[in-house]
Motif scaffolding. Structure first.
Motif, PDB file in Angstrom:
ATOM      1  N   PHE A  94       0.844  -1.191   0.000  1.00 45.73           N
ATOM      2  CA  PHE A  94       0.000   0.000   0.000  1.00 45.73           C
ATOM      3  C   PHE A  94       0.880   1.243   0.000  1.00 45.73           C
ATOM      4  CE2 PHE A  94      -2.940  -3.116   1.497  1.00 45.73           C
ATOM      5  CZ  PHE A  94      -4.213  -2.642   1.268  1.00 45.73           C
ATOM      6  N   ALA A  95       0.463   2.234  -0.753  1.00 44.36           N
ATOM      7  CA  ALA A  95       1.035   3.573  -0.609  1.00 44.36           C
ATOM      8  C   ALA A  95       0.161   4.269   0.425  1.00 44.36           C
ATOM      9  CB  ALA A  95       0.982   4.322  -1.928  1.00 44.36           C
ATOM     10  N   ARG A  96       0.799   5.022   1.318  1.00 45.60           N
ATOM     11  CA  ARG A  96      -0.015   5.692   2.331  1.00 45.60           C
ATOM     12  C   ARG A  96       0.628   6.999   2.774  1.00 45.60           C
ATOM     13  NH1 ARG A  96       0.579   3.853   8.488  1.00 45.60           N
ATOM     14  NH2 ARG A  96       2.764   4.389   8.675  1.00 45.60           N
ATOM     15  N   LEU A  97      -0.228   7.841   3.326  1.00 41.29           N
ATOM     16  CA  LEU A  97       0.205   9.047   4.005  1.00 41.29           C
ATOM     17  C   LEU A  97      -0.790   9.329   5.114  1.00 41.29           C
ATOM     18  CD1 LEU A  97      -1.897  11.437   3.036  1.00 41.29           C
ATOM     19  CD2 LEU A  97      -0.374  11.612   1.109  1.00 41.29           C
ATOM     20  N   ILE A  98      -0.404  10.199   6.029  1.00 41.19           N
ATOM     21  CA  ILE A  98      -1.278  10.605   7.122  1.00 41.19           C
ATOM     22  C   ILE A  98      -1.662  12.061   6.904  1.00 41.19           C
ATOM     23  CG2 ILE A  98      -1.536  10.898   9.620  1.00 41.19           C
ATOM     24  CD1 ILE A  98      -1.167   7.961   8.803  1.00 41.19           C
ATOM     25  N   HIS A  99      -2.965  12.300   6.883  1.00 39.32           N
ATOM     26  CA  HIS A  99      -3.495  13.669   6.814  1.00 39.32           C
ATOM     27  C   HIS A  99      -3.842  14.083   8.238  1.00 39.32           C
ATOM     28  CE1 HIS A  99      -7.052  16.336   6.802  1.00 39.32           C
ATOM     29  NE2 HIS A  99      -6.361  16.973   5.893  1.00 39.32           N
ATOM     30  N   THR A 100      -3.316  15.212   8.678  1.00 36.30           N
ATOM     31  CA  THR A 100      -3.662  15.761   9.985  1.00 36.30           C
ATOM     32  C   THR A 100      -4.465  17.023   9.746  1.00 36.30           C
ATOM     33  OG1 THR A 100      -1.621  14.883  10.942  1.00 36.30           O
ATOM     34  CG2 THR A 100      -2.759  16.599  12.195  1.00 36.30           C
ATOM     35  N   ASP A 145     -10.644   9.674  17.076  1.00 37.65           N
ATOM     36  CA  ASP A 145     -12.076   9.715  17.384  1.00 37.65           C
ATOM     37  C   ASP A 145     -12.436  11.162  17.725  1.00 37.65           C
ATOM     38  OD1 ASP A 145     -14.629   9.582  18.440  1.00 37.65           O
ATOM     39  OD2 ASP A 145     -14.154   8.013  19.896  1.00 37.65           O
ATOM     40  N   PRO A 146     -13.288  11.808  16.903  1.00 33.94           N
ATOM     41  CA  PRO A 146     -13.652  13.201  17.189  1.00 33.94           C
ATOM     42  C   PRO A 146     -14.320  13.398  18.552  1.00 33.94           C
ATOM     43  CG  PRO A 146     -14.262  12.629  14.953  1.00 33.94           C
ATOM     44  CD  PRO A 146     -13.854  11.354  15.644  1.00 33.94           C
ATOM     45  N   ALA A 147     -14.925  12.359  19.105  1.00 34.91           N
ATOM     46  CA  ALA A 147     -15.520  12.479  20.439  1.00 34.91           C
ATOM     47  C   ALA A 147     -14.443  12.593  21.510  1.00 34.91           C
ATOM     48  CB  ALA A 147     -16.431  11.291  20.727  1.00 34.91           C
ATOM     49  N   ALA A 148     -13.295  11.963  21.268  1.00 31.00           N
ATOM     50  CA  ALA A 148     -12.183  12.031  22.230  1.00 31.00           C
ATOM     51  C   ALA A 148     -11.278  13.235  21.987  1.00 31.00           C
ATOM     52  CB  ALA A 148     -11.360  10.740  22.164  1.00 31.00           C
ATOM     53  N   GLU A 149     -11.209  13.691  20.730  1.00 30.40           N
ATOM     54  CA  GLU A 149     -10.374  14.847  20.376  1.00 30.40           C
ATOM     55  C   GLU A 149     -11.240  15.822  19.574  1.00 30.40           C
ATOM     56  OE1 GLU A 149      -8.481  17.688  20.140  1.00 30.40           O
ATOM     57  OE2 GLU A 149      -7.084  16.204  20.953  1.00 30.40           O
ATOM     58  N   PRO A 150     -11.823  16.822  20.231  1.00 35.71           N
ATOM     59  CA  PRO A 150     -12.736  17.733  19.536  1.00 35.71           C
ATOM     60  C   PRO A 150     -12.063  18.727  18.583  1.00 35.71           C
ATOM     61  CG  PRO A 150     -12.516  18.356  21.845  1.00 35.71           C
ATOM     62  CD  PRO A 150     -11.754  17.073  21.662  1.00 35.71           C
ATOM     63  N   ASP A 151     -10.749  18.886  18.669  1.00 40.32           N
ATOM     64  CA  ASP A 151     -10.056  19.849  17.809  1.00 40.32           C
ATOM     65  C   ASP A 151      -9.753  19.209  16.449  1.00 40.32           C
ATOM     66  OD1 ASP A 151      -8.435  21.663  16.511  1.00 40.32           O
ATOM     67  OD2 ASP A 151      -6.972  21.829  18.145  1.00 40.32           O
ATOM     68  N   PRO A 152     -10.474  19.602  15.381  1.00 40.20           N
ATOM     69  CA  PRO A 152     -10.259  18.978  14.077  1.00 40.20           C
ATOM     70  C   PRO A 152      -8.845  19.180  13.534  1.00 40.20           C
ATOM     71  CG  PRO A 152     -11.987  20.663  13.940  1.00 40.20           C
ATOM     72  CD  PRO A 152     -11.520  20.598  15.361  1.00 40.20           C
ATOM     73  N   GLN A 153      -8.119  20.163  14.018  1.00 38.85           N
ATOM     74  CA  GLN A 153      -6.735  20.367  13.554  1.00 38.85           C
ATOM     75  C   GLN A 153      -5.816  19.225  14.001  1.00 38.85           C
ATOM     76  OE1 GLN A 153      -6.089  22.720  11.336  1.00 38.85           O
ATOM     77  NE2 GLN A 153      -8.223  23.362  11.534  1.00 38.85           N
ATOM     78  N   LYS A 154      -6.268  18.418  14.964  1.00 33.24           N
ATOM     79  CA  LYS A 154      -5.464  17.318  15.483  1.00 33.24           C
ATOM     80  C   LYS A 154      -5.912  15.947  14.967  1.00 33.24           C
ATOM     81  CE  LYS A 154      -4.314  19.797  19.717  1.00 33.24           C
ATOM     82  NZ  LYS A 154      -4.443  19.803  21.180  1.00 33.24           N
ATOM     83  N   TRP A 155      -6.959  15.905  14.166  1.00 36.80           N
ATOM     84  CA  TRP A 155      -7.465  14.622  13.667  1.00 36.80           C
ATOM     85  C   TRP A 155      -6.475  14.013  12.682  1.00 36.80           C
ATOM     86  CZ3 TRP A 155     -13.115  16.343  12.286  1.00 36.80           C
ATOM     87  CH2 TRP A 155     -13.812  16.627  13.468  1.00 36.80           C
ATOM     88  N   GLU A 156      -6.184  12.733  12.849  1.00 38.73           N
ATOM     89  CA  GLU A 156      -5.285  12.018  11.946  1.00 38.73           C
ATOM     90  C   GLU A 156      -6.053  10.962  11.173  1.00 38.73           C
ATOM     91  OE1 GLU A 156      -1.893  10.501  14.021  1.00 38.73           O
ATOM     92  OE2 GLU A 156      -1.042  12.498  14.266  1.00 38.73           O
ATOM     93  N   THR A 157      -5.940  11.031   9.850  1.00 36.61           N
ATOM     94  CA  THR A 157      -6.587  10.077   8.960  1.00 36.61           C
ATOM     95  C   THR A 157      -5.537   9.530   8.010  1.00 36.61           C
ATOM     96  OG1 THR A 157      -8.619  11.407   9.050  1.00 36.61           O
ATOM     97  CG2 THR A 157      -8.456   9.740   7.297  1.00 36.61           C
ATOM     98  N   GLU A 158      -5.459   8.223   7.927  1.00 33.45           N
ATOM     99  CA  GLU A 158      -4.543   7.569   6.995  1.00 33.45           C
ATOM    100  C   GLU A 158      -5.248   7.392   5.657  1.00 33.45           C
ATOM    101  OE1 GLU A 158      -2.179   3.312   6.604  1.00 33.45           O
ATOM    102  OE2 GLU A 158      -3.040   3.915   8.534  1.00 33.45           O
ATOM    103  N   VAL A 159      -4.595   7.787   4.592  1.00 32.38           N
ATOM    104  CA  VAL A 159      -5.074   7.556   3.232  1.00 32.38           C
ATOM    105  C   VAL A 159      -4.159   6.492   2.643  1.00 32.38           C
ATOM    106  CG1 VAL A 159      -5.407   8.589   0.947  1.00 32.38           C
ATOM    107  CG2 VAL A 159      -5.940   9.913   3.019  1.00 32.38           C
ATOM    108  N   ALA A 160      -4.747   5.398   2.154  1.00 30.40           N
ATOM    109  CA  ALA A 160      -3.941   4.278   1.667  1.00 30.40           C
ATOM    110  C   ALA A 160      -4.524   3.729   0.366  1.00 30.40           C
ATOM    111  CB  ALA A 160      -3.865   3.176   2.714  1.00 30.40           C
TER     112      ALA A 160
END
Length: 165
Positions: A94-100, A145-160
């Protein structure tokens, strides 16, 4: 913010998910609520998620609805039913990166990963171009989990993007 793309190898990944067809503009309102339903289905079947929730894009035509699955990885292959599909995303590279950041940046993260692959001279097939539903998986894995971290600037999503075996 995007991490440096990389190539990784993943093992077979069993999952449970809802399969839906919807327009791109409907993803934010219709797909995320299904995660709670899948988690509930897992609980009633004596199972639990074995990792972060994901969206798997199975068909992405230029016009018309997308075909996608909204679900969770599981520790083993479960028996699905008329409501929830189960299966395995096959092992492979897989090619992947993390979007924060907020989810509205995920489209650009997908584009950036595709462009990086192009610069590496590596093509990635779109899911509808290859036989086998998951031979060209395009995944978004929601590590925060947005419920655990309400600041969207800190959300981490892996794109693969699955590149093959």
């Amino acid at each position: 913010m995007l991490s440096t793309p990389e190539i990784i190898t993943r093992p077979d990944q069993p999952f449970a998910a809802f399969r839906i067809s919807l327009e791109r503009t409907d993803i934010p309102s219709k797909a995320p609520p299904l995660l709670g339903e899948v988690a509930g289905w897992l609980a009633t079947h004596g199972a639990a998620p074995a990792g972060a929730p994901f969206f798997s894009y199975l068909a992405m035509p230029e016009d018309g609805p997308l075909l996608m699955e909204v679900g969770f990885p599981t520790a083993s292959l479960l028996l699905g039913d008329a409501r929830v599909r189960t299966g395995i995303i096959p092992a492979g590279r897989f090619a992947r990166l993390i979007h924060t950041g907020p989810y509205d940046g995920l489209y650009q993260a997908n584009v950036a990963l595709g462009e990086w692959l192009g610069k590496q001279g590596m093509a990635h097939p779109m899911p509808e171009q290859v036989p086998g539903e998951y031979e060209a998986a395009l995944l978004e894995i929601y590590h925060t989990d947005p419920a655990a971290e309400p600041d969207p600037q800190k959300w981490e999503t892996e794109v693969a993007f699955r590149l093959g075996r």
